[in-house]
Design an enzyme around this catalytic site. Structure first.
Site, short mmCIF file in Angstrom:
data_model
loop_
_atom_site.label_atom_id
_atom_site.label_comp_id
_atom_site.label_asym_id
_atom_site.label_seq_id
_atom_site.Cartn_x
_atom_site.Cartn_y
_atom_site.Cartn_z
N LYS A 1 -2.42 7.14 1.38
CA LYS A 1 -2.11 7.48 2.78
C LYS A 1 -1.01 8.52 2.75
O LYS A 1 0.17 8.22 2.90
CB LYS A 1 -1.68 6.22 3.54
N ARG B 1 0.84 -1.22 0.00
CA ARG B 1 0.00 0.00 0.00
C ARG B 1 0.87 1.26 0.00
O ARG B 1 0.53 2.26 -0.63
CB ARG B 1 -0.96 -0.03 1.20
N GLU C 1 -15.99 6.86 6.45
CA GLU C 1 -15.13 6.18 7.43
C GLU C 1 -14.96 7.10 8.62
O GLU C 1 -15.54 8.19 8.64
CB GLU C 1 -13.78 5.82 6.81
N1 PXG Z 1 -9.14 5.06 7.46
C1 PXG Z 1 -8.21 6.02 7.63
C2 PXG Z 1 -8.50 7.38 7.14
C3 PXG Z 1 -7.00 5.72 8.25
O1 PXG Z 1 -6.09 6.68 8.40
C4 PXG Z 1 -7.75 3.44 8.52
C5 PXG Z 1 -8.92 3.79 7.89
C6 PXG Z 1 -7.53 2.01 8.91
O2 PXG Z 1 -6.61 1.38 8.04
P1 PXG Z 1 -5.72 0.16 8.52
O3 PXG Z 1 -4.97 -0.23 7.33
O4 PXG Z 1 -4.84 0.68 9.64
O5 PXG Z 1 -6.64 -0.87 9.01
C7 PXG Z 1 -6.76 4.42 8.74
C8 PXG Z 1 -5.52 4.07 9.50
C9 PXG Z 1 -4.53 6.82 14.40
C10 PXG Z 1 -4.00 6.67 13.00
O6 PXG Z 1 -3.88 7.49 15.22
C11 PXG Z 1 -4.64 5.89 12.02
C12 PXG Z 1 -4.09 5.80 10.75
C13 PXG Z 1 -2.96 6.49 10.50
C14 PXG Z 1 -2.36 7.24 11.47
C15 PXG Z 1 -2.85 7.35 12.72
O7 PXG Z 1 -5.60 6.29 14.67
N2 PXG Z 1 -4.57 5.10 9.65
#
Ligand code: PXG
Length: 289
Positions: A150, A50, A183
């Site tokens: 991301k 990713r 989301e």
């Molecule tokens: N949606 C968004 C917008 C994200 O940033 C997820 C879904 C979940 O994706 P994963 O691959 O982790 O299951 C994310 C995850 C935090 C934090 O502090 C979360 C994310 C990045 C940085 C910090 O909760 N990304």
């Protein structure tokens, strides 16, 4: 705690990048949040994949191979003697000048790996469930800055988080530009209705979360019907269960949305079952170090 920067390890206090790095100046870069469980980096291959996809989309060439980056993540965990950790992998455009022009960065992307221990929410919230609200800030338009990327520019999500915090909540539902549920600020959202699972599709304003994909895999193995389908707030309000998924938060139950109690205001049965199954796979699927 040692931090990896461009192939070298630095003590936390010495781990610094230039103020001319376009990651700092413009949020020009990409990142991944990853976890390791019992010396296994959960789905590291998928996270690396990713990261390269995000980089490809913003024309950022990562100056090393996927194999080398995988090794660098494992080396950082080993040097810090961490068995269970949260890993932040960052690739920024690198040092340039004060203009936007990425060519000024000369392809010298900065690679940073930070490892630490974090628990996003206190255990009490996992037992009792989260109360969340929908906020006015909609998720970035895919045709402007696709939520699949991301990127280091998380202002869209941070603004939504600020709105939630200002209203006394920890997490927010963000809608897409059509008003469907997209989301949360750092998590994907699921609802359960009549023992079937629903989550928004990735096409509109939703990141294809790796935790989300894991839940979809677990559900299909368990014979639970899954629908990747547009969801309105109404459908969330009348759901039997709701939960969020993300690397940092893992699986967290939601018991109240916009003042509407979800189910019987307690973490739901299917949520708890999926959470249990999720923790079983975290130690199995990934890269050992
Ligand atoms: N949606 C968004 C917008 C994200 O940033 C997820 C879904 C979940 O994706 P994963 O691959 O982790 O299951 C994310 C995850 C935090 C934090 O502090 C979360 C994310 C990045 C940085 C910090 O909760 N990304």
């Amino acid at each position: 705690m040692k931090v990896y920067i461009n192939g070298k390890f630095y003590e936390k206090k010495d781990a610094k990048v230039s103020v001319f790095d376009h990651g700092f100046l413009y949020g020009d870069g990409v990142f991944e949040g990853i976890r390791s469980y019992g010396r296994v980096v959960f789905k590291l291959k998928e996270h690396i994949e990713r990261l390269y996809e995000s980089a490809q989309s913003i024309c950022l060439k990562i100056p090393t191979s996927k194999e080398n980056l995988t090794k660098a993540v494992c080396d950082t965990l080993k040097i810090n003697k961490l068995d269970d950790a949260y890993i932040r992998l960052i690739v920024s455009r690198g040092e340039g000048d004060l203009g936007l022009d990425p060519r000024k960065c000369n392809g010298n992307a900065t690679i940073v790996i930070i490892t630490d221990k974090i628990a996003l929410y206190p255990e009490k919230l996992y037992q009792e469930g989260l109360k969340i609200i929908t906020v006015a800030t909609v998720r970035n338009l895919p045709e402007a800055l696709n939520p699949q990327i991301k990127s280091l520019n998380y202002l869209n999500n941070i603004l939504a988080k600020i709105e939630a915090i200002n209203c006394g909540y920890e997490e927010a539902i963000m809608l897409d530009s059509l008003g469907y549920v997209a989301e949360c600020t750092g998590d994907n959202i699921f609802i359960v209705k009549k023992n079937e699972l629903y989550t928004p599709p990735q096409c509109m304003g939703t990141l294809r979360g790796i935790t989300r994909d894991t839940i979809l895999e677990i559900a299909s193995k368990k014979g639970i019907s899954v629908h990747e389908h547009v969801i309105t707030r109404h459908e969330v309000y009348i759901s039997d269960e709701c939960f969020l998924t993300g690397t940092a938060a893992e699986i967290i139950p939601v018991v109240c949305v916009d003042g509407r109690k979800i189910g019987d205001s307690k973490p739901g049965k299917m949520t708890l079952k999926l959470r249990e199954e999720f923790h079983k796979v975290t130690k199995k699927e990934g890269v050992k170090y």
